[in-house]
Write a protein that holds these residues in place. Structure first.
Motif, PDB file in Angstrom:
ATOM      1  N   ASP A 222      -1.696 -11.810   9.892  1.00  0.00           N
ATOM      2  CA  ASP A 222      -0.554 -11.817   8.973  1.00  0.00           C
ATOM      3  C   ASP A 222      -0.298 -10.452   8.332  1.00  0.00           C
ATOM      4  N   ASP A 223      -1.259  -9.538   8.447  1.00  0.00           N
ATOM      5  CA  ASP A 223      -1.116  -8.222   7.819  1.00  0.00           C
ATOM      6  C   ASP A 223      -0.789  -7.105   8.816  1.00  0.00           C
ATOM      7  N   ARG A 224      -0.900  -7.402  10.105  1.00  0.00           N
ATOM      8  CA  ARG A 224      -0.764  -6.334  11.111  1.00  0.00           C
ATOM      9  C   ARG A 224       0.606  -5.685  11.135  1.00  0.00           C
ATOM     10  N   VAL A 225       1.672  -6.479  11.189  1.00  0.00           N
ATOM     11  CA  VAL A 225       3.013  -5.917  11.379  1.00  0.00           C
ATOM     12  C   VAL A 225       3.439  -5.091  10.171  1.00  0.00           C
ATOM     13  N   TRP A 226       3.340  -5.672   8.960  1.00  0.00           N
ATOM     14  CA  TRP A 226       3.791  -4.929   7.788  1.00  0.00           C
ATOM     15  C   TRP A 226       2.922  -3.692   7.561  1.00  0.00           C
ATOM     16  N   LEU A 227       1.604  -3.806   7.839  1.00  0.00           N
ATOM     17  CA  LEU A 227       0.720  -2.661   7.631  1.00  0.00           C
ATOM     18  C   LEU A 227       1.071  -1.541   8.606  1.00  0.00           C
ATOM     19  N   ARG A 228       1.311  -1.874   9.866  1.00  0.00           N
ATOM     20  CA  ARG A 228       1.677  -0.858  10.851  1.00  0.00           C
ATOM     21  C   ARG A 228       2.967  -0.151  10.442  1.00  0.00           C
ATOM     22  N   ASN A 229       3.953  -0.918   9.970  1.00  0.00           N
ATOM     23  CA  ASN A 229       5.236  -0.334   9.549  1.00  0.00           C
ATOM     24  C   ASN A 229       5.064   0.598   8.349  1.00  0.00           C
ATOM     25  N   GLU A 230       4.297   0.149   7.361  1.00  0.00           N
ATOM     26  CA  GLU A 230       4.115   0.941   6.151  1.00  0.00           C
ATOM     27  C   GLU A 230       3.266   2.185   6.415  1.00  0.00           C
ATOM     28  N   VAL A 231       2.270   2.045   7.282  1.00  0.00           N
ATOM     29  CA  VAL A 231       1.452   3.210   7.638  1.00  0.00           C
ATOM     30  C   VAL A 231       2.323   4.247   8.336  1.00  0.00           C
ATOM     31  N   GLY A 232       3.212   3.779   9.214  1.00  0.00           N
ATOM     32  CA  GLY A 232       4.133   4.689   9.890  1.00  0.00           C
ATOM     33  C   GLY A 232       4.987   5.473   8.911  1.00  0.00           C
ATOM     34  N   ARG A 233       5.482   4.801   7.881  1.00  0.00           N
ATOM     35  CA  ARG A 233       6.285   5.479   6.853  1.00  0.00           C
ATOM     36  C   ARG A 233       5.440   6.493   6.086  1.00  0.00           C
ATOM     37  N   SER A 234       4.217   6.119   5.748  1.00  0.00           N
ATOM     38  CA  SER A 234       3.329   7.015   5.002  1.00  0.00           C
ATOM     39  C   SER A 234       2.981   8.256   5.810  1.00  0.00           C
ATOM     40  N   VAL A 235       2.751   8.066   7.108  1.00  0.00           N
ATOM     41  CA  VAL A 235       2.403   9.192   7.975  1.00  0.00           C
ATOM     42  C   VAL A 235       3.540  10.212   7.988  1.00  0.00           C
ATOM     43  N   GLY A 236       4.777   9.726   7.955  1.00  0.00           N
ATOM     44  CA  GLY A 236       5.923  10.622   7.960  1.00  0.00           C
ATOM     45  C   GLY A 236       6.047  11.452   6.697  1.00  0.00           C
ATOM     46  N   ILE A 237       5.468  10.980   5.611  1.00  0.00           N
ATOM     47  CA  ILE A 237       5.557  11.686   4.327  1.00  0.00           C
ATOM     48  C   ILE A 237       4.373  12.620   4.121  1.00  0.00           C
ATOM     49  N   GLY A 238       3.186  12.171   4.506  1.00  0.00           N
ATOM     50  CA  GLY A 238       1.973  12.967   4.307  1.00  0.00           C
ATOM     51  C   GLY A 238       1.389  12.759   2.933  1.00  0.00           C
ATOM     52  N   GLY A 239       0.254  13.380   2.681  1.00  0.00           N
ATOM     53  CA  GLY A 239      -0.404  13.274   1.382  1.00  0.00           C
ATOM     54  C   GLY A 239      -1.383  12.114   1.323  1.00  0.00           C
ATOM     55  N   VAL A 240      -1.621  11.620   0.111  1.00  0.00           N
ATOM     56  CA  VAL A 240      -2.615  10.570  -0.105  1.00  0.00           C
ATOM     57  C   VAL A 240      -2.092   9.234   0.406  1.00  0.00           C
ATOM     58  N   PHE A 241      -2.975   8.496   1.066  1.00  0.00           N
ATOM     59  CA  PHE A 241      -2.658   7.185   1.635  1.00  0.00           C
ATOM     60  C   PHE A 241      -3.546   6.145   0.963  1.00  0.00           C
ATOM     61  N   LEU A 242      -2.957   5.022   0.553  1.00  0.00           N
ATOM     62  CA  LEU A 242      -3.707   3.958  -0.108  1.00  0.00           C
ATOM     63  C   LEU A 242      -3.143   2.620   0.328  1.00  0.00           C
ATOM     64  N   ALA A 243      -3.993   1.735   0.843  1.00  0.00           N
ATOM     65  CA  ALA A 243      -3.516   0.425   1.303  1.00  0.00           C
ATOM     66  C   ALA A 243      -4.574  -0.638   1.061  1.00  0.00           C
ATOM     67  N   GLU A 244      -4.103  -1.856   0.727  1.00  0.00           N
ATOM     68  CA  GLU A 244      -4.973  -3.024   0.640  1.00  0.00           C
ATOM     69  C   GLU A 244      -4.513  -4.021   1.684  1.00  0.00           C
ATOM     70  N   TYR A 245      -5.462  -4.555   2.449  1.00  0.00           N
ATOM     71  CA  TYR A 245      -5.140  -5.528   3.487  1.00  0.00           C
ATOM     72  C   TYR A 245      -6.399  -6.319   3.841  1.00  0.00           C
ATOM     73  N   ARG A 246      -6.198  -7.369   4.634  1.00  0.00           N
ATOM     74  CA  ARG A 246      -7.309  -8.235   5.012  1.00  0.00           C
ATOM     75  C   ARG A 246      -7.789  -7.935   6.429  1.00  0.00           C
ATOM     76  N   VAL A 247      -9.082  -8.144   6.641  1.00  0.00           N
ATOM     77  CA  VAL A 247      -9.646  -8.111   7.986  1.00  0.00           C
ATOM     78  C   VAL A 247     -10.352  -9.451   8.221  1.00  0.00           C
ATOM     79  N   VAL A 248     -10.473  -9.802   9.489  1.00  0.00           N
ATOM     80  CA  VAL A 248     -11.184 -11.025   9.870  1.00  0.00           C
ATOM     81  C   VAL A 248     -12.349 -10.608  10.757  1.00  0.00           C
TER      82      VAL A 248
END
Length: 198
Positions: free
Chosen positions: A71-97
């Motif tokens: 349930d976290d894969r799609v939104w996390l991939r999209n948001e990480v992509g946006r963050s990579v385009g900006i650069g700087g500090v990256f911070l994310a909370e998500y679940r793993v199984v």
């Protein structure tokens, strides 16, 4: 002691392990954004790739994220992509199984590094297990502040994207279109070079 905290006998130093345990750090990650390759330590490999034996090895594509909750894969991939385009500090909370089906909450914190032209090239960071302090609300990605980019740098990036799109499309493109694009890239590159020497 090596950069990974191993002493000369090959074991993790007790002081470093104690510090990591106290801080909740459960893994480290290093992404080569140009080659699209991830490298994890043992903890990150177990949590994100579900295989601790992948530690220190190149991991490509979806295999690097197989442990992330479906349930976290799609939104996390999209948001990480946006963050990579900006650069700087990256911070994310998500679940793993885990491989055993156990759900854990992770806080991923790191930095996205760019080359002198503002292109993302690398990202390094740590994973912290925050399961004990989380409820079942949604995860998030904290977006870094967008830096003001010089218009000529932005133009260069867009022109490179346009050329890449033409190359990858497989469609037959008139030669004068490619020539015009290359000429524009040359002129923009000249302006960037002049600016960097002032």
């Amino acid at each position: 002691m090596t950069a990974h905290g191993k002493d000369e006998s090959g074991g993790l130093s007790e002081q470093l392990q104690s510090a990591l345990d106290a801080s909740g750090v459960v893994g480290t990650w290093d992404w080569d954004l140009v080659r699209r390759i991830a490298r994890y330590d043992r903890g990150a490999a177990e949590l994100l790739a579900l295989d601790p034996d992948l530690a220190g090895r190149d991991i490509r594509g979806d295999m690097a994220m197989v442990g992330i909750h479906p349930d976290d894969r799609v939104w996390l991939r999209n948001e990480v992509g946006r963050s990579v385009g900006i650069g700087g500090v990256f911070l994310a909370e998500y679940r793993v199984v885990s491989a055993r089906g156990e759900v854990r909450w992770l806080l991923s914190r790191g930095r996205i590094y760019q080359d002198p032209h503002g292109r993302p090239v690398r990202s390094k960071g740590i994973l912290i297990d925050i399961t004990e302090s989380r409820d079942e609300s949604q995860g998030y990605v904290a977006m870094p502040k967008e830096r003001v980019q010089h218009p000529i740098d932005r133009a260069a990036g867009l022109l490179l994207e346009a050329r890449k799109a033409l190359d990858e499309s497989g469609a037959e493109v008139p030669s004068h279109v490619r020539v015009a694009l290359d000429l524009a890239l040359f002129e923009v590159g000249t302006q960037i070079a002049r600016r960097s020497h002032h």
